[in-house]
Design an enzyme around this catalytic site. Structure first.
Site, mmCIF file in Angstrom:
data_model
loop_
_atom_site.group_PDB
_atom_site.id
_atom_site.type_symbol
_atom_site.label_atom_id
_atom_site.label_comp_id
_atom_site.label_asym_id
_atom_site.label_seq_id
_atom_site.Cartn_x
_atom_site.Cartn_y
_atom_site.Cartn_z
ATOM 1 N N LYS B 82 -5.163 5.962 -6.783
ATOM 2 C CA LYS B 82 -3.818 6.395 -7.800
ATOM 3 C C LYS B 82 -3.023 6.468 -8.772
ATOM 4 O O LYS B 82 -2.535 6.511 -9.707
ATOM 5 C CB LYS B 82 -2.791 5.835 -6.410
ATOM 6 C CG LYS B 82 -2.799 6.952 -4.887
ATOM 7 C CD LYS B 82 -3.309 8.328 -5.167
ATOM 8 C CE LYS B 82 -2.702 8.717 -3.687
ATOM 9 N NZ LYS B 82 -2.801 9.849 -3.479
ATOM 10 N N GLU B 104 6.718 11.244 -4.224
ATOM 11 C CA GLU B 104 6.962 10.866 -2.919
ATOM 12 C C GLU B 104 5.779 10.148 -2.481
ATOM 13 O O GLU B 104 5.075 9.396 -3.157
ATOM 14 C CB GLU B 104 6.814 12.051 -2.345
ATOM 15 C CG GLU B 104 4.815 12.499 -2.383
ATOM 16 C CD GLU B 104 4.551 12.577 -3.718
ATOM 17 O OE1 GLU B 104 5.645 13.009 -4.628
ATOM 18 O OE2 GLU B 104 3.699 12.872 -4.245
ATOM 19 N N SER B 371 -12.150 5.519 -2.962
ATOM 20 C CA SER B 371 -11.150 5.588 -3.321
ATOM 21 C C SER B 371 -10.534 4.248 -3.067
ATOM 22 O O SER B 371 -8.975 3.869 -4.147
ATOM 23 C CB SER B 371 -10.406 6.701 -2.565
ATOM 24 O OG SER B 371 -10.183 6.168 -1.310
#
Lengths: 256, 388
Positions: B82, B104, B371
């Site tokens: 991220k 969000e 990830s």
């Protein structure tokens, strides 16, 4: 949609709130003092709406309100009234049903025009084609930050009226009408051939009068009406009639 | 700019000017040497790029087929991919003169990555999070607060990720003049899906270079999990033109597709329009968006990025699904075999990679995008296993 030169009071409720069986009564109560009724199609993700109308959407969906119920409510309304009905919706329910199919069914049920909150002009070609074909009025929104050249395009693709969003924010009652609304009215009156009606944050008779004085051709009152439905439920009809009668006085500011 | 019919800008009129401004600024800055250098600096020195491409020998032996490599995004600062996007967008926001970030978050991973970027670049940060998720993800809520961000619980709708996006959009409508909305995945109106994909593409570019060094060739297959789809888009994108590379996105089948409790928008959804984009969504016949389920909170979203919808449509990528149970099995398997605890999201990709590697020959190569790391999921797994 409305041939008279007089100013319009447009009143909004969410269809199916708190139950589909009550909506017709509310519409008939609103009809007495309104020029146009704006009916909201309940949606699971109403991202342009503030808390009041969000909650109305939740109540309507909890009560099991379907798109077809909303169409039959308008059909029933047509047995009693010829007042124009405009459907306010998000695009997904329209898209999923098939744009043309949706517009056709809406028109057949007696809906005169549509407002699709999250459909800007750039994405609207299928929708415009369907509305043209079925004689559905298309009302687009303009915001305080809409530049003049966009406002011109919005006016060109709109019929019935252009919906001016008074402020930067979501729907919901506010204490005062912000300066952005008056600036937008002044700009829009120079540019638009359609009548211009102002909504978002309009909740009092004085608001109505101020906007009409500033040159608006109509006003939209939503959350303040939905609040009455929330508060009085089954017994809201009388209150709605009372409240809209008061709002209506604002349409003739010189008499106030 | 659309991906076939997918994507677009389905937003209220008021957001059109800010989206155009964002698009203009992004197009300008993505060619600006100074901006790119600055971003590259933070990605290397602050976030820890490049991440290793690791040959998982034990896992390969276990599967008994193709060689399995892991792209170790879990080793990045913040513990997941991220941050590639939040550093990029926060830097962009700073260059645009915005003083505030909103975001969000579902499980809190993107919220934490945004809070990190906000702290680093001195931007006020507020994160919308469904009140259900605030309750379920207390450590991440505390992390965000520690990093100086404000967490705003969202009480509307289903009180989860999709409602947090609605609420962030509602904020942005009123605050765009000084606020950048930092979307966490390849979703939302244009230019977000393109921009987030570009910031995440560093994963695929590195993978290609590393694979050429390690194996002298590009991989035969790439597997990544798909919620909104940012880590998958990031590793897929530089390989889209390499037709020999099979691209597989793994969605969350939750308790099974037939149970209705899942988040597999591409496998089981229909075309629709939400959050500014035309894509695939889990919805009923009236277009009402459904609530979703996955043991991996990061996959728990009823839609998917429009570029994935397009890759599915043109059959360039294949989308499959893996259940909670299979993902949990892969979670402990990778921990024991390789000493790597994967995020439950990434465990979905691992589970499918094992399946497909088995069917491939030993001289073929599969890359899995790992990830994120699994520390954040320990509490969930402990509860499932009855430890707490």
């Amino acid at each position: 949609m409305n041939d008279s030169n007089s100013k319009w009071l447009i009143t909004f409720i969410t269809a199916g709130d708190p139950s589909p069986s009550l909506t017709l009564d509310y519409m008939l109560a609103l009809e007495k003092n309104s020029d146009i009724i704006e009916l909201g199609l309940p949606f699971s993700d109403p991202m342009a709406d503030g808390p009041t109308i969000q909650k109305a959407n939740v109540r309507a969906l909890k009560a099991g309100t379907k798109v077809k119920d909303v169409f039959s409510i308008v059909k029933s309304f047509r047995e009693y009234s010829e007042k124009p009905v405009v459907l306010m919706t998000y695009y997904n329910p329209v898209y999923v049903r098939g744009v043309e199919n949706f517009v056709k069914e809406a028109k057949e049920s007696g809906i005169n025009g549509m407002i699709v909150v999250d459909l800007p002009v750039e994405e609207s070609s299928d929708y415009l084609r369907a509305c043209e074909k079925h004689g559905m009025d298309t009302i687009f929104l303009a915001a305080p930050n809409t530049p003049d050249d966009r406002l011109r395009v919005i006016d060109e693709v709109s019929s019935a009226f252009v919906y001016l969003v008074s402020l930067y924010g979501t729907t919901g009652a506010r204490d005062r009408i912000p300066e952005t609304a008056f600036q937008l009215i002044r700009r829009a009156k120079k540019i638009c051939r359609n009548p211009v009606c102002v909504g978002f944050g309009v909740s009092k008779e004085e608001h109505v009068a101020e906007l009409i004085k500033a040159g608006a051709d109509g006003v939209v009152v939503g959350s303040a009406i939905v609040k009455i439905v929330e508060e009085y439920g089954r017994d809201a009809s009388d209150k709605l009639e009372e409240f809209t009668a008061k709002l209506r006085k604002g349409l003739s500011p010189h008499l106030l | 700019m659309k991906f076939g019919e997918f994507g677009g800008q389905f937003v209220p009129e008021v957001l059109m000017p800010p989206l155009k401004e964002l698009e203009r600024e992004y197009e300008r800055l993505k060619k600006d040497e100074k901006f790119l250098k600055e971003l590259d600096y933070y990605l290397r020195v602050y976030a820890g790029r490049p991440t290793p491409l690791y040959f998982a020998e034990n896992l390969t032996k276990y599967a008994g087929g193709a060689k399995i490599y892991l792209k170790r995004e879990d080793l990045l600062h913040s513990g997941a991919h991220k941050i590639n996007n939040t550093l990029g967008q926060a830097l962009l926001a700073k260059h645009m003169g915005k003083s505030r970030l909103i975001a969000e978050t579902g499980a809190g991973q993107h919220g934490v990555a945004t809070a990190i970027a906000g702290a680093l670049f001195g931007l006020k940060t507020e994160v919308y999070m469904g009140s259900e998720d605030v309750e379920r993800q207390k450590p991440n809520v505390f992390r965000m607060k520690l990093l100086g961000a404000k967490v705003i619980p969202v009480e509307s709708g289903s009180r989860t990720l999709k409602d947090a996006i609605n609420e962030a959009l509602r904020d942005w409508v009123a605050s765009f003049e000084y606020t950048h909305y930092l979307i966490g995945s390849v979703v939302g109106p244009h230019p977000y899906p393109v921009m987030v994909r570009d910031f995440q593409s560093v994963i695929g570019r590195e993978t290609k270079k590393q694979m050429l060094e390690l194996e002298g060739r590009i991989p035969d297959c790439i597997v990544a999990c798909v919620g909104g789809g940012s880590n998958a888009m990031g590793i897929f994108y530089p390989f889209i033109k390499d037709k020999s590379v099979k691209l597989i996105g793994v969605e969350a089948a939750g308790e099974g597709i037939e149970s209705g409790k899942h988040s597999a928008s591409l496998c089981a959804g229909k075309k629709g329009v939400l959050h500014g984009m035309l894509s695939y969504f889990l919805q009923n016949e009236d277009g009402q968006i459904l609530t979703t389920h996955s043991v991996a909170a990061g996959l728990d979203y009823p839609g998917v990025g429009p570029e994935h919808a397009w890759l599915k449509e043109i059959k360039r990528a294949e989308y499959v699904s893996v259940t909670d149970e299979e993902a949990l099995k892969a979670f402990s398997l990778l921990s024991r075999l390789e000493g790597i605890i994967p995020a439950l999201e990434s465990a979905h990709a691992i589970a499918y990679a094992i399946k497909i590697a088995k069917e491939m020959s030993k001289d073929e190569v599969v890359v899995v995008n790992l990830s994120g790391r699994g520390d954040k999921d320990l509490e969930i797994v402990m509860k499932i296993e009855g430890v707490i």
